[in-house]
Design an enzyme around this catalytic site. Structure first.
Site, PDB file in Angstrom:
ATOM      1  CG  HIS A   1      -2.109   0.896   1.063  1.00 22.40           C
ATOM      2  ND1 HIS A   1      -2.076   2.239   1.344  1.00 22.40           N
ATOM      3  CD2 HIS A   1      -3.365   0.616   0.620  1.00 22.40           C
ATOM      4  CE1 HIS A   1      -3.274   2.750   1.080  1.00 22.40           C
ATOM      5  NE2 HIS A   1      -4.068   1.800   0.639  1.00 22.40           N
TER       6      HIS A   1
ATOM      7  CG  ASP B   1      -8.339  -4.557  -3.016  1.00 23.61           C
ATOM      8  OD1 ASP B   1      -9.572  -4.457  -3.023  1.00 23.61           O
ATOM      9  OD2 ASP B   1      -7.584  -3.669  -3.434  1.00 23.61           O
TER      10      ASP B   1
END
Ligand code: ACO
Length: 380
Positions: A266, A317
């Site tokens: 991320h 996700d």
């Protein structure tokens, strides 16, 4: 790199990917990537994740205050009534059915819905935004049912958003745990600072283009595998691994061949994504209800194997994938489901942008050659 000296654009060093650049003020959400904290309008999502509904999150993002019962009832009713699509838009979906991906169809649906909205002054925009929140969920259900050749199921405005969506999608009553799981998912993905799709919505709104143009931009941006498309790819990987014992060699091989493992990494989080533990816990609960832990166990093993080899965080996700799959949602509907949640944040951001607008227009560093000699086409 030698750069043309007389060009102002060529002097500033670009920040690749705009990493760390603060592009605007917002009152909607804040992400503390060092500590793994996500807040909506100051409330920690750990406090919002359970015992609330997606409708409450929408109220919070639109009003920047948690609703009282009266306000929540009013908004729930309005969102419910908005879960209807113009018949012309259903025709568009029918025309595209089976010819393109659900996410591409959804982008076209959002754009088409704009034809049925009037231009309204700023203070009348929230109802228009709210309609889009309702309509997107119905569109996702219709996209699925049309391509499967199933009859369409009308929205029931008296039901909650998550429950009615599952009913419209599958044509049967969902269980309370399924409704809780989808509510949790929709709440947790509703907003996340200046992520790529929200940024693109705000860039579009910053030109004073209309709401539907801004949300069409956002849907397109979300579709990429480095953003919203990662949940679908994560599920494909979990299915491909197929067995807990295969996870170690699969991950070893993927990392050795420099592949990106979907659902990990991320730009902002330095520790695991704030939403991960809730999504993981809820995915587990769903699969327990189904009485089949295989796919959940494979997911957990993949996470363990990635962490054993690479210092990398688990993002939203990864566990979204077994959660959505546990709701019998086909993988190519995962990113449309993400859009169904994030439309709450996108529309709230567009409203925020309009309220205090300044055109968003950064610059690029020109690194090509200059002062080239022009030759007419016959001489080239
Ligand atoms: N698998 C393996 N290695 C990774 C991964 C991953 N998923 N993510 C990052 N890395 C490695 C990179 O290879 C790079 O290593 P290096 O320095 O040895 O070359 C380093 O970590 C930094 O990665 P970048 O890609 O430069 O980080 P960036 O901030 O640009 O990208 C991104 C973030 C796009 C999310 C990236 O981690 C990625 O591609 N992840 C997989 C896709 C994904 O899950 N996307 C969803 C993100 S959350 C969301 O949008 C909702």
């Amino acid at each position: 790199m030698s750069l043309p000296k007389d060009n102002k654009d060529s002097i500033a060093e670009p920040v690749k990917g705009l990493e760390g650049i603060v592009a605007a003020d917002t009152k909607l959400s804040s992400v503390n990537g060092e500590k793994g904290i996500l807040r909506y309008c100051g409330y920690n999502i750990d406090d919002l994740a359970f015992d609330t509904t997606f409708e409450e999150t929408i109220c919070l993002l639109y009003d920047t205050e948690l609703p009282n019962k009266e306000r929540l009832d009013e908004m729930t009713k309005r969102i419910g009534e908005a879960r209807v699509l113009p018949k012309e838009v259903i025709k568009v979906i029918t025309e595209l059915s089976g010819k393109t991906s659900p996410m591409s169809t959804l982008r076209t649906v959002v754009s088409s819905l704009g034809h049925f909205e009037k231009n309204v002054p700023l203070n009348e925009l929230p109802p228009k935004a709210l309609r889009l929140v309702g309509q997107i969920s119905t569109a996702v259900a219709i996209i699925h049912r049309l391509r499967e050749g199933l009859p369409l199921i009308e929205a029931d405005p008296s039901r909650g958003h998550a429950e009615d969506f599952l009913r419209m999608l599958h044509g049967k009553e969902p269980t309370p745990i399924q409704v809780q799981a989808l509510n949790l998912y929709l709440i947790l993905l509703a907003d996340h600072g200046f992520n790529a799709s929200t940024f693109s919505a705000r860039v579009t709104a910053g030109t004073l283009a209309n709401m539907h143009s801004a949300i069409t931009s956002a849907v397109g941006t979300l579709s990429g595998p480095l953003h919203g498309g990662a949940n679908e790819k994560a599920m494909e990987m979990i299915i491909e691994v197929g067995n807990v014992d295969n996870a170690s060699s699969f991950i070893e091989n993927a990392l050795n061949t420099k592949q990106k493992i979907m659902g990990f990494g991320h730009r902002v989080y330095k520790v695991d994504d704030a939403r991960k533990p809730h999504l993981k816990g809820m995915a587990k609960k769903l699969w327990e209800e189904r009485g089949d832990m295989e796919l959940f166990n494979i997911s957990e093993e993949i996470e363990k194997q990635v962490k054993a080899r690479k210092e990398i965080i688990t993002n939203v996700d990864f566990y979204s994938a077994p959660l959505l799959y546990g709701l019998d949602i086909p993988t190519d509907l995962f990113t449309p489901l993400f859009a169904m949640s994030r439309v709450a944040g996108w529309t709230a951001h567009v409203l925020e942008q309009y309220k205090n607008n300044r055109l968003i227009r950064p610059r690029a560093r020109y690194v090509g050659t200059i002062d080239r000699t022009f030759r007419p086409i016959e001489q080239r």
